[in-house]
Enzyme design. Structure first.
Site, short mmCIF file in Angstrom:
data_model
loop_
_atom_site.label_atom_id
_atom_site.label_comp_id
_atom_site.label_asym_id
_atom_site.label_seq_id
_atom_site.Cartn_x
_atom_site.Cartn_y
_atom_site.Cartn_z
CE LYS A 190 -3.75 2.25 2.47
NZ LYS A 190 -4.88 2.05 3.37
CG ASP B 43 -13.03 6.35 6.96
OD1 ASP B 43 -14.19 6.68 6.66
OD2 ASP B 43 -12.09 6.29 6.13
N1 LIG Z 1 -4.65 -6.51 2.73
C1 LIG Z 1 -5.48 -6.46 1.70
N2 LIG Z 1 -5.89 -7.58 1.11
C2 LIG Z 1 -6.74 -7.56 0.05
N3 LIG Z 1 -7.22 -6.43 -0.51
C3 LIG Z 1 -6.84 -5.26 0.03
C4 LIG Z 1 -5.96 -5.21 1.16
N4 LIG Z 1 -5.77 -3.91 1.47
C5 LIG Z 1 -6.49 -3.20 0.59
N5 LIG Z 1 -7.15 -3.99 -0.28
C6 LIG Z 1 -8.01 -3.56 -1.41
O1 LIG Z 1 -7.70 -2.23 -1.79
C7 LIG Z 1 -8.81 -1.36 -1.62
C8 LIG Z 1 -8.37 -0.01 -1.03
O2 LIG Z 1 -7.72 -0.22 0.22
P1 LIG Z 1 -7.72 0.84 1.40
O3 LIG Z 1 -9.12 1.07 1.87
O4 LIG Z 1 -6.73 0.40 2.39
O5 LIG Z 1 -7.19 2.12 0.62
P2 LIG Z 1 -7.48 3.63 0.85
O6 LIG Z 1 -6.65 4.45 -0.05
O7 LIG Z 1 -7.35 3.96 2.27
O8 LIG Z 1 -8.92 3.76 0.35
P3 LIG Z 1 -9.98 4.80 0.78
O9 LIG Z 1 -9.33 5.87 1.59
O10 LIG Z 1 -10.54 5.30 -0.48
O11 LIG Z 1 -10.91 3.93 1.58
C9 LIG Z 1 -9.75 -2.10 -0.69
O12 LIG Z 1 -11.08 -1.78 -0.91
C10 LIG Z 1 -9.46 -3.55 -1.00
O13 LIG Z 1 -10.23 -3.99 -2.09
#
Ligand SMILES: Nc1ncnc2c1ncn2[C@@H]1O[C@H](COP(=O)(O)OP(=O)(O)OP(=O)(O)O)[C@@H](O)[C@H]1O
Length: 400
Positions: free
Chosen positions: A121, A226
């Site tokens: 990430k 959140d």
């Molecule tokens: N550990 C994981 N395993 C599988 N899929 C994941 C994982 N982490 C994230 N994802 C996928 O990636 C997407 C986005 O992840 P996350 O919510 O952590 O990002 P974000 O940038 O914080 O998103 P937002 O702020 O828009 O919610 C999730 O909806 C999921 O589908």
């Protein structure tokens, strides 16, 4: 922004030294002067060759309008430094498909040397704000140009620290595996976000489990802030049971919490606002999606506060500050997020990165700085991630 790793294998040891020098120089300089890069890298006169190699593939960018000639690290450059750290530590061996574009992050499937898939990430704070909250430009301008990089690092550190603390205390979160700069590596969860699920066999029990999770967080001194269908993955497991001498399959759904950008202490000044919003997000979602309405009102913050410390639960809001994510960092990150108008997925005015392309170019154009070197524009999948999520039983909505 995507992640193009194809230049990684062509960078020489000296190129990496020059890139590291730009990174180190940017701690004190908005634009890192060329002589400083030369000095920090220990590469002397020939550093110019390395600098142009890095600029050519967009890992650093030359700033022509500055008082002096110099370079800044691009997000691409920072991505490469993080990936190089993971490569050396053997946390990541190959980078695969992008599986998510969050509001503030990019998510990729990566693999270790044994081919075990993981999730990388990359936090990219500031991406939304530059597009939507023009008034905040001044605030950001006045800080060092590295400020979104710094804030993205803080966001990654916060996520890693909380994920570790939650995991250590038995919460269902991915396994935090590594952290570098603005990125983290965690285990891949084979599941879909709740927002993609159109029906479940027993909404009442899933609802109860989610409310229980909110209360359990409170027990440890925390409010998610959140808690919603974007940040909860629903994992499906089937077990076999014998009922009336017949084998039947039993389906269990386990919610996994994947994202906690706004986790706050239960003693936070706006605790009630965050707590109520978390509960109401879940209520609203269950009503709209599954037609389920809970009999009971609440829970409310007052009840949650009574849970704090129950059964010997440690206060994680206190312990994370001691284990790397300090109160000062929490304040800085919170102030920044507030300033740029980020208020979680529950924010009705918020935009998600997967709804529109990001617009980094616009920001650069308007800043009046001419830069050399293109940003990375293509991906080169090395891992086949087509088998990431394969759910047999649940009905999945389109991703749109
Ligand atoms: N550990 C994981 N395993 C599988 N899929 C994941 C994982 N982490 C994230 N994802 C996928 O990636 C997407 C986005 O992840 P996350 O919510 O952590 O990002 P974000 O940038 O914080 O998103 P937002 O702020 O828009 O919610 C999730 O909806 C999921 O589908």
């Amino acid at each position: 922004m995507r992640l193009d790793t194809k230049h990684m294998r062509y960078l020489t040891g000296d190129d990496w030294r020059a890139l590291t020098a730009v990174e180190n120089g940017s701690k004190n300089h908005e634009v890192v002067p060329t002589p400083l890069i030369e000095k920090l890298s220990g590469l002397r006169g020939q550093v110019h060759k390395n600098i142009s190699a890095l600029a050519k593939v967009g890992l650093i960018a030359r700033l022509k309008n500055a008082k002096y000639d110099g370079y800044r690290l691009t997000y691409g450059g920072l991505d490469y430094l993080a990936l190089n750290t993971y490569r050396k530590r053997k946390d990541v061996y190959s980078v695969g498909n992008q599986i998510g574009v969050g509001k503030e992050s990019d998510i990729f499937v990566v693999a270790d040397e044994q081919g075990v898939q993981r999730v990388l990430k990359i936090h990219r704070l500031g991406r939304i704000s530059f597009r939507t909250v023009k008034a905040n430009r001044d605030y950001l301008r006045n800080r060092s140009s590295g400020s979104w990089m710094y804030m993205s690092r803080l966001a990654a550190l916060k996520e890693f620290t909380f994920m570790t603390a939650l995991r250590d205390n038995g919460f269902p979160v991915p396994v935090p595996l590594a952290q570098s700069r603005h990125t983290i590596v965690m285990s891949l969860i084979d599941a879909f976000p709740m927002r993609q699920i159109s029906s479940v066999p027993d909404p009442a029990s899933l609802y109860a489990e989610l409310i229980q999770m909110i209360m359990r967080l409170a027990q440890y001194g925390l409010i998610h802030g959140d808690f919603n269908e974007f940040n909860i993955l629903i994992k499906e497991d089937t077990t076999k049971e014998i009922v009336d001498e017949k084998e039947v399959e039993k389906l269990t759904l386990t919610p996994i919490l994947i994202d906690f950008p706004q986790m706050v202490s239960i003693d936070h000044a706006n605790a009630e606002y965050y707590f109520d919003r978390d509960v109401n997000c879940i209520k609203r979602f269950f009503q709209r999606r599954f037609g389920f309405t809970a009999d009971e009102k609440g829970p409310y913050l007052a009840e949650a506060k009574k849970m704090v410390g129950r059964d010997g639960a440690v206060r994680l809001d206190v312990s994370v500050a001691a284990s790397g994510f300090s109160k000062k960092m929490a304040k800085e990150l919170e102030a920044y997020m507030k300033e740029v108008g980020v208020d979680g997925d529950g924010d009705p005015n918020g935009e998600r990165g997967d709804e529109e392309d990001d617009n980094d170019e616009e920001e650069e154009e308007e800043s009046g700085e001419e830069e050399e070197g293109d940003e990375a524009t293509s991906t080169e999948p090395a891992v086949d991630s087509s088998d990431i999520a394969s759910l047999a039983r649940l009905q999945i909505k389109d991703q749109t």
